[in-house]
Write a protein that holds these residues in place. Structure first.
Motif, PDB file in Angstrom:
ATOM      1  N   GLY A 119       0.812  -1.212   0.000  1.00 29.64           N
ATOM      2  CA  GLY A 119       0.000   0.000   0.000  1.00 29.64           C
ATOM      3  C   GLY A 119       0.844   1.260   0.000  1.00 29.64           C
ATOM      4  N   ASP A 120       0.323   2.303   0.645  1.00 30.53           N
ATOM      5  CA  ASP A 120       1.021   3.588   0.616  1.00 30.53           C
ATOM      6  C   ASP A 120       1.353   4.134   1.998  1.00 30.53           C
ATOM      7  OD1 ASP A 120      -1.504   4.330   1.399  1.00 30.53           O
ATOM      8  OD2 ASP A 120      -1.843   5.752  -0.220  1.00 30.53           O
ATOM      9  N   SER A 121       1.478   3.259   2.982  1.00 32.41           N
ATOM     10  CA  SER A 121       2.000   3.670   4.289  1.00 32.41           C
ATOM     11  C   SER A 121       3.515   3.517   4.203  1.00 32.41           C
ATOM     12  CB  SER A 121       1.433   2.798   5.416  1.00 32.41           C
ATOM     13  OG  SER A 121       0.067   3.070   5.589  1.00 32.41           O
ATOM     14  N   ARG A 122       4.161   4.616   3.978  1.00 37.50           N
ATOM     15  CA  ARG A 122       5.571   4.636   3.598  1.00 37.50           C
ATOM     16  C   ARG A 122       6.502   4.367   4.784  1.00 37.50           C
ATOM     17  NH1 ARG A 122       5.817   9.914   1.317  1.00 37.50           N
ATOM     18  NH2 ARG A 122       4.472   8.975  -0.231  1.00 37.50           N
ATOM     19  N   LEU A 123       7.572   3.609   4.524  1.00 37.49           N
ATOM     20  CA  LEU A 123       8.655   3.399   5.483  1.00 37.49           C
ATOM     21  C   LEU A 123       9.792   4.322   5.069  1.00 37.49           C
ATOM     22  CD1 LEU A 123       9.807   1.814   7.881  1.00 37.49           C
ATOM     23  CD2 LEU A 123      10.631   0.121   6.235  1.00 37.49           C
ATOM     24  N   THR A 124      10.224   5.169   5.996  1.00 39.82           N
ATOM     25  CA  THR A 124      11.248   6.169   5.711  1.00 39.82           C
ATOM     26  C   THR A 124      12.388   6.026   6.697  1.00 39.82           C
ATOM     27  OG1 THR A 124       9.515   7.681   4.959  1.00 39.82           O
ATOM     28  CG2 THR A 124      11.660   8.646   5.396  1.00 39.82           C
ATOM     29  N   LEU A 125      13.612   6.078   6.196  1.00 44.37           N
ATOM     30  CA  LEU A 125      14.806   6.065   7.029  1.00 44.37           C
ATOM     31  C   LEU A 125      15.276   7.496   7.211  1.00 44.37           C
ATOM     32  CD1 LEU A 125      17.298   4.648   8.357  1.00 44.37           C
ATOM     33  CD2 LEU A 125      18.322   4.654   6.071  1.00 44.37           C
ATOM     34  N   GLY A 129      20.208  13.668   9.498  1.00 44.00           N
ATOM     35  CA  GLY A 129      19.432  14.816   9.054  1.00 44.00           C
ATOM     36  C   GLY A 129      18.820  14.663   7.667  1.00 44.00           C
ATOM     37  N   GLN A 130      18.960  13.507   7.059  1.00 46.26           N
ATOM     38  CA  GLN A 130      18.410  13.246   5.732  1.00 46.26           C
ATOM     39  C   GLN A 130      17.346  12.154   5.827  1.00 46.26           C
ATOM     40  OE1 GLN A 130      19.512  14.948   2.871  1.00 46.26           O
ATOM     41  NE2 GLN A 130      20.596  16.168   4.391  1.00 46.26           N
ATOM     42  N   SER A 131      16.377  12.211   4.918  1.00 44.70           N
ATOM     43  CA  SER A 131      15.359  11.158   4.863  1.00 44.70           C
ATOM     44  C   SER A 131      15.461  10.421   3.539  1.00 44.70           C
ATOM     45  CB  SER A 131      13.957  11.747   5.034  1.00 44.70           C
ATOM     46  OG  SER A 131      13.629  12.569   3.945  1.00 44.70           O
ATOM     47  N   GLN A 132      15.152   9.140   3.588  1.00 48.02           N
ATOM     48  CA  GLN A 132      15.180   8.290   2.394  1.00 48.02           C
ATOM     49  C   GLN A 132      13.996   7.330   2.463  1.00 48.02           C
ATOM     50  OE1 GLN A 132      18.679   5.825   2.184  1.00 48.02           O
ATOM     51  NE2 GLN A 132      17.930   4.679   0.433  1.00 48.02           N
ATOM     52  N   TRP A 133      13.184   7.321   1.416  1.00 54.84           N
ATOM     53  CA  TRP A 133      12.077   6.378   1.354  1.00 54.84           C
ATOM     54  C   TRP A 133      12.650   4.983   1.126  1.00 54.84           C
ATOM     55  CZ3 TRP A 133       8.646   9.328  -2.708  1.00 54.84           C
ATOM     56  CH2 TRP A 133       8.116  10.471  -2.112  1.00 54.84           C
ATOM     57  N   PRO A 141      -0.862   7.379  -7.708  1.00 57.53           N
ATOM     58  CA  PRO A 141       0.129   8.451  -7.627  1.00 57.53           C
ATOM     59  C   PRO A 141       1.552   7.919  -7.439  1.00 57.53           C
ATOM     60  CG  PRO A 141      -1.751   8.967  -6.256  1.00 57.53           C
ATOM     61  CD  PRO A 141      -1.929   7.547  -6.722  1.00 57.53           C
ATOM     62  N   GLY A 142       1.695   6.838  -6.668  1.00 58.28           N
ATOM     63  CA  GLY A 142       3.025   6.249  -6.483  1.00 58.28           C
ATOM     64  C   GLY A 142       3.600   5.739  -7.784  1.00 58.28           C
ATOM     65  N   MET A 143       2.761   5.112  -8.591  1.00 56.72           N
ATOM     66  CA  MET A 143       3.204   4.624  -9.890  1.00 56.72           C
ATOM     67  C   MET A 143       3.576   5.792 -10.805  1.00 56.72           C
ATOM     68  SD  MET A 143       1.092   2.352 -12.677  1.00 56.72           S
ATOM     69  CE  MET A 143       0.038   3.739 -13.083  1.00 56.72           C
ATOM     70  N   LEU A 144       2.752   6.849 -10.808  1.00 52.87           N
ATOM     71  CA  LEU A 144       3.049   8.014 -11.647  1.00 52.87           C
ATOM     72  C   LEU A 144       4.343   8.698 -11.203  1.00 52.87           C
ATOM     73  CD1 LEU A 144      -0.544   9.513 -11.984  1.00 52.87           C
ATOM     74  CD2 LEU A 144       0.756   8.272 -13.738  1.00 52.87           C
ATOM     75  N   TYR A 145       4.569   8.777  -9.894  1.00 50.42           N
ATOM     76  CA  TYR A 145       5.798   9.370  -9.378  1.00 50.42           C
ATOM     77  C   TYR A 145       7.006   8.528  -9.779  1.00 50.42           C
ATOM     78  CZ  TYR A 145       9.400  10.849  -6.129  1.00 50.42           C
ATOM     79  OH  TYR A 145      10.580  11.275  -5.586  1.00 50.42           O
ATOM     80  N   ARG A 149       6.165  10.899 -13.910  1.00 46.92           N
ATOM     81  CA  ARG A 149       5.036  11.671 -14.440  1.00 46.92           C
ATOM     82  C   ARG A 149       4.437  12.613 -13.413  1.00 46.92           C
ATOM     83  NH1 ARG A 149       1.328   7.788 -17.638  1.00 46.92           N
ATOM     84  NH2 ARG A 149       0.371   9.759 -18.209  1.00 46.92           N
ATOM     85  N   LEU A 150       4.859  12.495 -12.151  1.00 50.05           N
ATOM     86  CA  LEU A 150       4.513  13.445 -11.099  1.00 50.05           C
ATOM     87  C   LEU A 150       5.811  13.870 -10.422  1.00 50.05           C
ATOM     88  CD1 LEU A 150       1.510  11.947  -9.037  1.00 50.05           C
ATOM     89  CD2 LEU A 150       1.438  13.886 -10.586  1.00 50.05           C
ATOM     90  N   SER A 151       5.918  15.155 -10.099  1.00 50.31           N
ATOM     91  CA  SER A 151       7.073  15.618  -9.336  1.00 50.31           C
ATOM     92  C   SER A 151       6.887  15.211  -7.878  1.00 50.31           C
ATOM     93  CB  SER A 151       7.198  17.141  -9.428  1.00 50.31           C
ATOM     94  OG  SER A 151       6.137  17.759  -8.718  1.00 50.31           O
ATOM     95  N   GLU A 152       7.936  15.329  -7.075  1.00 52.42           N
ATOM     96  CA  GLU A 152       7.816  15.001  -5.659  1.00 52.42           C
ATOM     97  C   GLU A 152       6.806  15.913  -4.973  1.00 52.42           C
ATOM     98  OE1 GLU A 152      10.566  14.402  -1.671  1.00 52.42           O
ATOM     99  OE2 GLU A 152      11.529  14.536  -3.629  1.00 52.42           O
ATOM    100  N   ILE A 153       6.775  17.177  -5.365  1.00 57.78           N
ATOM    101  CA  ILE A 153       5.819  18.118  -4.779  1.00 57.78           C
ATOM    102  C   ILE A 153       4.393  17.725  -5.142  1.00 57.78           C
ATOM    103  CG2 ILE A 153       4.994  20.511  -4.864  1.00 57.78           C
ATOM    104  CD1 ILE A 153       7.971  21.326  -5.170  1.00 57.78           C
ATOM    105  N   GLU A 154       4.141  17.396  -6.411  1.00 52.38           N
ATOM    106  CA  GLU A 154       2.801  16.961  -6.827  1.00 52.38           C
ATOM    107  C   GLU A 154       2.402  15.683  -6.093  1.00 52.38           C
ATOM    108  OE1 GLU A 154       2.621  18.416 -11.463  1.00 52.38           O
ATOM    109  OE2 GLU A 154       3.890  16.695 -10.947  1.00 52.38           O
ATOM    110  N   PHE A 155       3.360  14.769  -5.970  1.00 54.53           N
ATOM    111  CA  PHE A 155       3.103  13.504  -5.284  1.00 54.53           C
ATOM    112  C   PHE A 155       2.736  13.753  -3.827  1.00 54.53           C
ATOM    113  CE2 PHE A 155       4.894   9.789  -2.962  1.00 54.53           C
ATOM    114  CZ  PHE A 155       4.008   8.843  -3.433  1.00 54.53           C
TER     115      PHE A 155
END
Length: 163
Positions: A119-125, A129-133, A141-145, A149-155
């Motif tokens: 699904g879309d409950s994201r795991l982030t490291l 001071g940096q984040s990484q999906w 939207p995840g597929m388009l990103y 086809r979607l920018s990070e801001i649009e996503f």
């Protein structure tokens, strides 16, 4: 080797929903010499019947019993148990169509982290001071990103979501 430090935070926002459909579980493990922690988050699918029930079934399936043995296989088995529980609950006409996202991880005594995700409950490291999906959203939207086809801001704003 520096020991693994894990900070866990939980924040929930009701948003436009009338009920909170997020569920989570975190359990430190003291009686298993190989496993140190299991954690899970689930989000009932908004707009669908009984999302909060599906989310709780997912959390319960991952946390009880605590995954043991081969971590990746054990988590996969727990995800199958969650799917079975949701399908059984969906036989109730008032709960037909229920569903939830599910993201879970285990941490071993050697600081190995294994996760399973749907699904879309994201795991982030978060490190230095940096984040990484660590996961990709299983959504339109995840597929388009992922395809550019979607920018990070649009996503992040939820653009590309039908309706």
């Amino acid at each position: 080797m520096t020991p693994l430090r894990i900070d866990i935070g939980v924040a929930q926002a009701l948003g436009a929903r009338q009920t909170q459909q997020d569920r989570f579980g975190v359990r430190p493990i003291h009686d298993n010499p190989l496993l140190r922690m299991v954690a899970v988050v689930a989000d009932g699918m908004g707009g669908h019947a009984a999302g909060e029930i599906a989310a709780q079934l997912g959390v319960d399936a991952v946390m009880n019993p605590v995954p043991d043995g081969d971590r990746a296989f054990a988590l996969l088995e727990r995800f199958h148990a969650a799917q079975d529980a949701v399908l059984r609950a969906g036989r109730n006409p008032r709960q037909r169509g229920l569903g939830a996202t599910l993201t879970a991880l285990t941490v071993t005594a050697t600081s190995t982290v294994t996760w399973c995700h749907l699904g879309d409950s994201r795991l982030t490291l978060f490190r230095g001071g940096q984040s990484q999906w660590l996961t990709q959203d299983h959504s339109l939207p995840g597929m388009l990103y992922a395809k550019g086809r979607l920018s990070e801001i649009e996503f992040d704003r939820g653009e590309g979501i039908p309706g």
